[in-house]
Design an enzyme around this catalytic site. Sequence first.
Site: not given
Length: 133
Positions: A88-90
């Site tokens: 996952y990221c932002a």
Amino acid sequence: MSSAVTRTPAAASSDALAHFEALLAFETDCWDVHHAISNNRKDFILLDVRGEEAFQAGHLPESQNLPHPRINAESLKNFPEEQLIVVYCAGPHCNATEKAAIRLAKLGRPVKKMIGGVCGWLDEGFSLVEGVS
């Protein structure tokens, strides 16, 4: 007069079925990740692929930080090769998950993207952890 929604006809049901079933092989969501963590059923590695500063400012519980440019065979040596890695990221405005997933797939690792990222996590009402995990 048709709308922009219906101007292009929907796919045949069999094509839609194949498409949406395939999506689940590539993606998971915040709710399912949270459920796994909350019920002691986390059977995957949760990898935050943002930079270290962003990770320390707030990340998902039980996640580890490995910025996507640093993903390589050496940085993964302590992860079992057959274990699913969820990245996952932002959020939807960030493509670090895709960059990470490409690197992981090229290394032969099973990978899924958590759609929504940190934004989705917060939208669901879940909390972040600050500092290093």
